[in-house]
Structures are given as structure tokens and as C-alpha cells.
Design a protein around this motif. Structure first.
Motif, PDB file in Angstrom:
ATOM      1  N   GLN A 179      -6.664  14.469   3.894  1.00 40.43           N
ATOM      2  CA  GLN A 179      -6.580  13.276   4.722  1.00 40.43           C
ATOM      3  C   GLN A 179      -5.640  12.276   4.072  1.00 40.43           C
ATOM      4  OE1 GLN A 179     -10.433  11.592   5.394  1.00 40.43           O
ATOM      5  NE2 GLN A 179     -10.018  11.198   7.553  1.00 40.43           N
ATOM      6  N   THR A 229       0.858  -1.193   0.000  1.00 42.25           N
ATOM      7  CA  THR A 229       0.000   0.000   0.000  1.00 42.25           C
ATOM      8  C   THR A 229       0.886   1.232   0.000  1.00 42.25           C
ATOM      9  OG1 THR A 229      -0.077   0.101   2.399  1.00 42.25           O
ATOM     10  CG2 THR A 229      -1.845  -1.116   1.324  1.00 42.25           C
ATOM     11  N   GLY A 261     -16.909   9.690  -2.472  1.00 41.00           N
ATOM     12  CA  GLY A 261     -16.488  10.432  -1.293  1.00 41.00           C
ATOM     13  C   GLY A 261     -17.572  11.334  -0.743  1.00 41.00           C
ATOM     14  N   ASP A 273     -10.870  15.666  -0.220  1.00 36.59           N
ATOM     15  CA  ASP A 273     -12.188  15.263  -0.707  1.00 36.59           C
ATOM     16  C   ASP A 273     -13.154  16.429  -0.522  1.00 36.59           C
ATOM     17  OD1 ASP A 273     -14.443  14.008  -1.502  1.00 36.59           O
ATOM     18  OD2 ASP A 273     -14.513  12.554   0.129  1.00 36.59           O
ATOM     19  N   THR A 314       0.614   5.655   0.792  1.00 39.40           N
ATOM     20  CA  THR A 314      -0.225   6.638   1.463  1.00 39.40           C
ATOM     21  C   THR A 314      -0.258   7.921   0.641  1.00 39.40           C
ATOM     22  OG1 THR A 314       0.450   5.699   3.562  1.00 39.40           O
ATOM     23  CG2 THR A 314      -0.626   7.840   3.636  1.00 39.40           C
ATOM     24  N   ARG A 315      -1.470   8.353   0.324  1.00 42.69           N
ATOM     25  CA  ARG A 315      -1.647   9.601  -0.410  1.00 42.69           C
ATOM     26  C   ARG A 315      -2.407  10.584   0.460  1.00 42.69           C
ATOM     27  NH1 ARG A 315      -4.499   8.420  -6.006  1.00 42.69           N
ATOM     28  NH2 ARG A 315      -5.608   6.946  -4.683  1.00 42.69           N
ATOM     29  N   THR A 316      -2.053  11.857   0.356  1.00 39.89           N
ATOM     30  CA  THR A 316      -2.846  12.875   1.027  1.00 39.89           C
ATOM     31  C   THR A 316      -3.817  13.447   0.006  1.00 39.89           C
ATOM     32  OG1 THR A 316      -1.011  13.398   2.494  1.00 39.89           O
ATOM     33  CG2 THR A 316      -2.779  15.008   2.352  1.00 39.89           C
ATOM     34  N   GLU A 360     -13.903   9.821  -7.611  1.00 42.31           N
ATOM     35  CA  GLU A 360     -13.804   8.929  -6.465  1.00 42.31           C
ATOM     36  C   GLU A 360     -15.054   9.061  -5.600  1.00 42.31           C
ATOM     37  OE1 GLU A 360     -11.457   6.706  -5.740  1.00 42.31           O
ATOM     38  OE2 GLU A 360     -10.296   7.189  -7.535  1.00 42.31           O
ATOM     39  N   GLN A 407      -4.612   8.776   2.929  1.00 40.18           N
ATOM     40  CA  GLN A 407      -5.443   7.635   2.552  1.00 40.18           C
ATOM     41  C   GLN A 407      -4.566   6.510   2.035  1.00 40.18           C
ATOM     42  OE1 GLN A 407      -9.009   8.555   0.122  1.00 40.18           O
ATOM     43  NE2 GLN A 407      -8.509   6.694  -1.001  1.00 40.18           N
ATOM     44  N   GLN A 408      -4.819   5.315   2.551  1.00 36.90           N
ATOM     45  CA  GLN A 408      -4.050   4.147   2.123  1.00 36.90           C
ATOM     46  C   GLN A 408      -4.649   3.588   0.836  1.00 36.90           C
ATOM     47  OE1 GLN A 408      -2.047   1.557   4.499  1.00 36.90           O
ATOM     48  NE2 GLN A 408      -1.129   3.488   5.091  1.00 36.90           N
ATOM     49  N   THR A 409      -3.796   3.323  -0.134  1.00 42.83           N
ATOM     50  CA  THR A 409      -4.266   2.758  -1.387  1.00 42.83           C
ATOM     51  C   THR A 409      -3.521   1.457  -1.648  1.00 42.83           C
ATOM     52  OG1 THR A 409      -4.593   4.995  -2.210  1.00 42.83           O
ATOM     53  CG2 THR A 409      -4.624   3.222  -3.836  1.00 42.83           C
TER      54      THR A 409
END
Lengths: 162, 226
Positions: free
Chosen positions: A75, A62, B187, A69, A64-66, B185, A77-79
Motif C-alpha cells: 500500500q 510528505t 499495523g 504490512d 509516498t512509500r509503498t 511499525e 503510504q504518505q509519510t
């Protein structure tokens, strides 16, 4: 008078529609730029981290992206992705979601295939569809290597055989 | 010149109340409620009315839920949990809303089967059928949009799959999916627009459809059973 009332009603409906519809459909056409996010260092993995230096193997990991939204605070977010080191500094970074209906696929080491539990979609190590309903190969992330670290960028689709 | 025709005002009857004297509601009530129905009407003819009953229950409980629910990713689950656990009668209202929704889907299909089997859709009632099918679609859309609102894993992934199904429509599928999601996405915007559809747009459409549906029954009467 008959015509007058009808025209006024039509005009009001037209004006309301002209101002009401665009905000509703606008988000569908807005493209957000994906930032480059580190997947991991190539070689010498820390404990519990995937070894991206192994060639010709599918590595489930995985990054991690910030992401922002809409009105929410940014936030992390794990992808989930599958990384394949093709050798010669080339990589494939597959999105873990099946292209059929978005269920997460898993890598089956014994058959060398990605398998989707929902409707039996099967992909090979190149991401191409082997069996089942998926309409296109696994989606991929743009990637780059910088200072020995693999980065993931934007998600893109591949049409047909790749 | 002829004399103006005499006005046909009905003289107020003795014993009428203040309101009755002014509005004549009893006559309206008689006209609306006392209607002859054909012989041979059975309990199977109740499914439409029962569907309407569940709709009323859903509107009332939905309004109560709207006093407490927050359609935002950071508060949706917490506000639903608050309704379930802390709000007096909250879980009762929420479960009434949930079970009425299930019942409405079942009853609306039973109603449709009854109308189909009896051939009640035939001339002159074709438009009742068409409006009914449009309302069926709106009701299914209400179920789909409402499923996401608790913002739990089940709702999130069901919506993910549902939108991907919409995305498989030829040519316009991608735009359709982005339109439903409010972006690329799933959301905050998806939750918010599903909420807006669920509480404003779709109930309004069903309401307008019901008025048309009932007006046509008024005009044409219910069909004689086979």
C-alpha cells in the motif's frame, strides 16, 4: 505415579511453550528494508510542491512509500517529513514524530523551533532537544540525491547531541 | 477378618427429582450459596461482586461482538460500523460492552479502596490482595487492547502513545515496544495481536485469577468489618 504425572505435565508445558512462544515474539525481531522513495525534485517545484532548493529553511513535506504490512497487500503510504537543505548538497530529513511519545511536531517559523503540542517538546533546526521531555533528537531518514531528486531511505535514531 | 464398614449411602428422599437423585445438587447449592457473613457488612462490600457482574456482561457481549468483528486493518472499521448501524441490537450490545468496561474499571478501583480502607488485605488474606492486583493489571491491559480494536484515529494514536510509553522502559523498552507492536511499525500485526490478547489471553488470565480469588474467599470467609 506422583512424579510421573508431574513430569509429563511439565514436559507438555515445555513443548507447548517451545513451539508456541517463538511465533509470538518473532515479528519483534524482524527488520524490513525500507525502499528508497522520492521526496521531490530539487529546484523548480511544480505547483503545490515544496521548494527543496531553498537553503537553510525547514520545508514541511510528505513522501509516498509503498509498504507491505504483514499479510496486507502493498500500500502507498504518505509519510510526513521536514527537509532542511544545508547547502553543498547536504540535507537533513527529519521524521515528523516527536521522540517523546510520537505526536506530530510542527515547525514554528517565528521562533525557529519544532514544537510538539502533546507535552511541550521543543527541537531546534538541527533536530536537537531544546526543551521538554523528548529523550533524544528528532529521528532522521537516510537520504540520497540522484538525478536532481531527493530520496528518503530508512529511518534511524540519533543519540544525544548530533 | 473384620466386616467391611457399611456403606454410608444417603437414601434418596421422597419427592426428589431424577437429577437430584443422581447429583445431589441441592446440597451443593446450599453449601455454595448459604454462607454466614460477619455482622456489619455494608453495601460497600458489594463492589467486588459488582465488578464480577460487569465481567460476566463483558464476556457475554464480547462473545456476541466476536461473531461480527474482523481484526484486520481493511475490515475492522467497516465491521464495527456494521455492528453499530446494520446489526439488530448491535449498537446496544457494543455500547453495553463499552459502558461495562468503563464501569468495571471504576468498580474494581472502588473495590480495592474498600479492601484497603477496611484493612481486609491483612493476614490471612494477603494472597487475595496479590491476586487482585494482578487481575487489576490484566483488566487495565484489557482496556488498553480493546481501545485499538475499532481501528479509528483515537484508538490508533492512543495505542501509538501507549506503546511509546512502554518503549521508554530502561534497557528492554525497545524490545517491549516491538513485541507489543509485532514489529517496528504499528499495523496489521498490532491489531491482530491486540485482538488475540483482548479475547483469549487476558480474559483467561482474569478467569483463572477469579477462580483463585473466590476459592480464597470460600476458604477464609470475608473479613470482619472494622
Amino acid at each position: 505415579m506422583r512424579w510421573g504425572l508431574g513430569s509429563v505435565t511439565a514436559a507438555i508445558a515445555a513443548v507447548l511453550g517451545a513451539f508456541g512462544l517463538p511465533p509470538i515474539i518473532a515479528p519483534a525481531f524482524r527488520h524490513t528494508k525500507s525502499p528508497w522513495s522520492p521526496i521531490g525534485k530539487i529546484g523548480a517545484p511544480e505547483a503545490g510542491q515544496a521548494d527543496l532548493a531553498l537553503q537553510g529553511q525547514v520545508v514541511a513535506t510528505t513522501f509516498t512509500r509503498t509498504l507491505t504490512d504483514a499479510f496486507m497487500p502493498p500500500q502507498a503510504q504518505q509519510t510526513a517529513v521536514f527537509v532542511v537543505n544545508l547547502g553543498n548538497g547536504q540535507f537533513d530529513v527529519f521524521d515528523a514524530r516527536c521522540t517523546h511519545l510520537g505526536c506530530p511536531v510542527s515547525w514554528n517559523q517565528s521562533t525557529n523551533e519544532f514544537y510538539c503540542p502533546c507535552h511541550g517538546g521543543v527541537f531546534n533546526m538541527q533536530g536537537n532537544v531544546v526543551a521538554g521531555p523528548p529523550p533524544r533528537p528528532l529521528d532522521r531518514y537516510e537520504w540520497k540525491v540522484q538525478d536532481g531528486v531527493l530520496y528518503a531511505g530508512g529511518l534511524y535514531r540519533v543519540k544525544g547531541e548530533s | 477378618m473384620d466386616a467391611a464398614p457399611e456403606r454410608q449411602d444417603v437414601a434418596p428422599e421422597q419427592g426428589q427429582g431424577w437429577l437430584e437423585e443422581r447429583l445431589g445438587l441441592r446440597r451443593v447449592a446450599r453449601r455454595v450459596l448459604d454462607r454466614p457473613v460477619p455482622e456489619g457488612v455494608t453495601w460497600f462490600h458489594c463492589f467486588g461482586g459488582l465488578t464480577f457482574f460487569t465481567f460476566i456482561v463483558l464476556v457475554v457481549t464480547g462473545i456476541v461482538l466476536a461473531f461480527y468483528y474482523v481484526p484486520s486493518p481493511d475490515h475492522a472499521r467497516a465491521s464495527v460500523a456494521y455492528i453499530d448501524s446494520s446489526l439488530p441490537f448491535g449498537s446496544l450490545v457494543r455500547n453495553l460492552h463499552r459502558w461495562s468496561a468503563y464501569a468495571m474499571i471504576v468498580l474494581v478501583f472502588l473495590h480495592m479502596v474498600r479492601v484497603f480502607v477496611h484493612g481486609a488485605y491483612r493476614k490471612p488474606r494477603e494472597l487475595s490482595w496479590v491476586v487482585g492486583v494482578l487481575m487489576l493489571l490484566a483488566v487495565l491491559a484489557l482496556g488498553f487492547t480493546g481501545y485499538l480494536l475499532p481501528w479509528d484515529q483515537k484508538g490508533y494514536w492512543a495505542t501509538n502513545v501507549g506503546i511509546n510509553i512502554a518503549g521508554s522502559v530502561p534497557v528492554v523498552g525497545t524490545y517491549l515496544a516491538d513485541l507489543l507492536r509485532g514489529g517496528h511499525e504499528l499495523g496489521a500485526l498490532t491489531l491482530l495481536r491486540f485482538y488475540a490478547l483482548h479475547v483469549f489471553v487476558l480474559p483467561l488470565l482474569v478467569g483463572v485469577g477469579l477462580v483463585a480469588h473466590f476459592a480464597m474467599i470460600r476458604k477464609q470467609g470475608i473479613s470482619k468489618p472494622l
